[in-house]
Design a protein around this motif. Sequence first.
Motif, short mmCIF file in Angstrom:
data_model
loop_
_atom_site.label_atom_id
_atom_site.label_comp_id
_atom_site.label_asym_id
_atom_site.label_seq_id
_atom_site.Cartn_x
_atom_site.Cartn_y
_atom_site.Cartn_z
N GLU A 197 0.82 -1.20 0.00
CA GLU A 197 0.00 0.00 0.00
C GLU A 197 0.87 1.26 0.00
OE1 GLU A 197 -3.21 -0.14 -0.31
OE2 GLU A 197 -3.30 -2.32 -0.15
N HIS A 198 2.17 1.09 -0.20
CA HIS A 198 3.08 2.23 -0.14
C HIS A 198 4.18 2.08 -1.19
CE1 HIS A 198 6.33 -0.13 1.65
NE2 HIS A 198 5.42 -0.68 2.44
N SER A 199 5.02 3.11 -1.30
CA SER A 199 6.16 3.07 -2.24
C SER A 199 7.45 3.45 -1.52
CB SER A 199 5.91 4.02 -3.42
OG SER A 199 5.71 5.36 -2.95
N ASP A 200 7.58 3.03 -0.25
CA ASP A 200 8.76 3.38 0.54
C ASP A 200 10.04 2.86 -0.10
OD1 ASP A 200 7.12 4.63 2.33
OD2 ASP A 200 7.23 3.07 3.88
N HIS A 201 9.99 1.71 -0.76
CA HIS A 201 11.18 1.14 -1.39
C HIS A 201 11.65 2.03 -2.55
CE1 HIS A 201 7.47 -0.48 -2.91
NE2 HIS A 201 8.02 -1.03 -3.98
N PHE A 202 10.71 2.58 -3.30
CA PHE A 202 11.09 3.49 -4.38
C PHE A 202 11.56 4.85 -3.84
CE2 PHE A 202 8.26 0.65 -6.94
CZ PHE A 202 9.24 0.20 -7.81
N PHE A 203 10.99 5.27 -2.71
CA PHE A 203 11.49 6.49 -2.08
C PHE A 203 12.96 6.34 -1.72
CE2 PHE A 203 12.75 8.40 1.95
CZ PHE A 203 12.66 9.76 1.64
N LEU A 204 13.30 5.21 -1.13
CA LEU A 204 14.67 5.00 -0.68
C LEU A 204 15.64 4.99 -1.85
CD1 LEU A 204 16.42 4.61 1.74
CD2 LEU A 204 15.82 2.20 1.79
N ILE A 205 15.28 4.33 -2.94
CA ILE A 205 16.16 4.28 -4.11
C ILE A 205 16.24 5.64 -4.79
CG2 ILE A 205 16.48 3.28 -6.41
CD1 ILE A 205 17.18 1.45 -4.04
N GLY A 206 15.11 6.31 -4.95
CA GLY A 206 15.11 7.61 -5.61
C GLY A 206 15.88 8.65 -4.81
N ALA A 207 15.65 8.70 -3.50
CA ALA A 207 16.36 9.66 -2.65
C ALA A 207 17.85 9.36 -2.62
CB ALA A 207 15.77 9.63 -1.23
N LEU A 208 18.22 8.07 -2.58
CA LEU A 208 19.63 7.69 -2.60
C LEU A 208 20.31 8.13 -3.89
CD1 LEU A 208 22.09 6.03 -1.52
CD2 LEU A 208 21.09 4.06 -2.71
N ALA A 209 19.68 7.83 -5.03
CA ALA A 209 20.26 8.20 -6.33
C ALA A 209 20.37 9.71 -6.46
CB ALA A 209 19.42 7.62 -7.46
N ALA A 210 19.33 10.44 -6.04
CA ALA A 210 19.37 11.90 -6.10
C ALA A 210 20.47 12.46 -5.21
CB ALA A 210 18.01 12.48 -5.69
N TYR A 211 20.62 11.88 -4.03
CA TYR A 211 21.69 12.32 -3.11
C TYR A 211 23.06 12.14 -3.74
CZ TYR A 211 24.89 12.17 0.86
OH TYR A 211 25.96 12.39 1.70
N LEU A 212 23.29 10.99 -4.36
CA LEU A 212 24.59 10.72 -4.98
C LEU A 212 24.83 11.59 -6.20
CD1 LEU A 212 24.60 6.83 -4.64
CD2 LEU A 212 25.99 8.44 -3.33
#
Length: 392
Positions: free
Chosen positions: A42-57
Amino acid sequence: MKLLSVETLSSPHLSQVGLFETRSGAQISVYFRSTKTVPPLEHSDHFFLIGALAAYLRGEPYVHAGAVDATLYQGFHAAMRQWDKWWRQRPINISAEIRDASSEPPASGQACLMSCGVDSSFTLSQQGDALSTLIHLIHADRPGEAAAAHGLYQNMTGFAQAMNKDLIGVETNVMTAFREVEDAWTTISHGACMAAVGHFLSAEIQELTISASFSTEQQRPWGSHPAIDPLLSSSAMAFRHQGEAYTRFEKHAEIARDPILLKHLSVCEHGPQSGAFVNCSKCQKCLRSMITLDLLDIDRAAASSFDWTDYHPAGLKRFLLPGHVNCSELLAYAEKAGRTDIAAILRDTIAYADKHHWIVEAEQILRRRFKWILKYKRALKRLRGAIYGLLN
């Protein structure tokens, strides 16, 4: 960078694709696919983690489409502050709707990531009956491409049955979808990517153990770390970093007590091999494990994932190790056991690593200061091989 959409594909297994758009307008897809039926999310926390990580890098702000668990959102900001202390990479701005999921009923399963390597095998030996599930990560650029990994997964099915555990494989391209994530895999990315796999399965399990790579005395900034892993938890999914109280030698000793774990031990730096032996038995990682088992005086027939036919500890002297923490640890145990033959080889290996450590340091400086150069990775690897060859 922003997450544009998440698509759940019709399949007997849970399969999702997240579409991201970078600041330059490039669109990149990240997918997760389970090898068995698990409850939908019911959520997209896994995509948040990948997207935020890639954006950070990449040094870009991140905008997330959808609501993010408040605990995970705050924890990721804390992780960025820790990475900044280690690597001098400043946190980015993140825009996302925050949800309070503390009242949502969590799943009940407890799992650990399992590769049959030293760290994960030790975790399994320690947690025993507390674990209900083993999670095997399958890296593939596109679904179905990693035939060898799928073969390993099939082999692990028998291992899981022997250990009386459920097994879930997760096929994903989290390592290679973003070049920056792959380039920072050891130093930053791999712990967060493993955590993303846990969030993907959060309707099935509520706790995931990430095995420690180093003991407390050997600890260093690393992709999975006791100061980082728990920060990537959410209200529904908790991450535990386990095993830092033990040295690698002690982990091998514990594994050697269990015939099933010893039989399936997989440590090769080239990945699981096809044929009679899972390990190539010639690379530096294989040789270090074989030397350790030699010092433990195990029955070689019981360690049947290695080919002992041409084993000799002196083979380790062929390699320029980027560091020698593990060899120094082995040297202490070799001296304690009175194995002067192995001790002499390890001293030579350590001296060789010390003499040429400037090469390793120079490469690391170039990687950190000139990140753009990593897009020429394949050519650089050939150049590095030529330089190492000239220096013998």
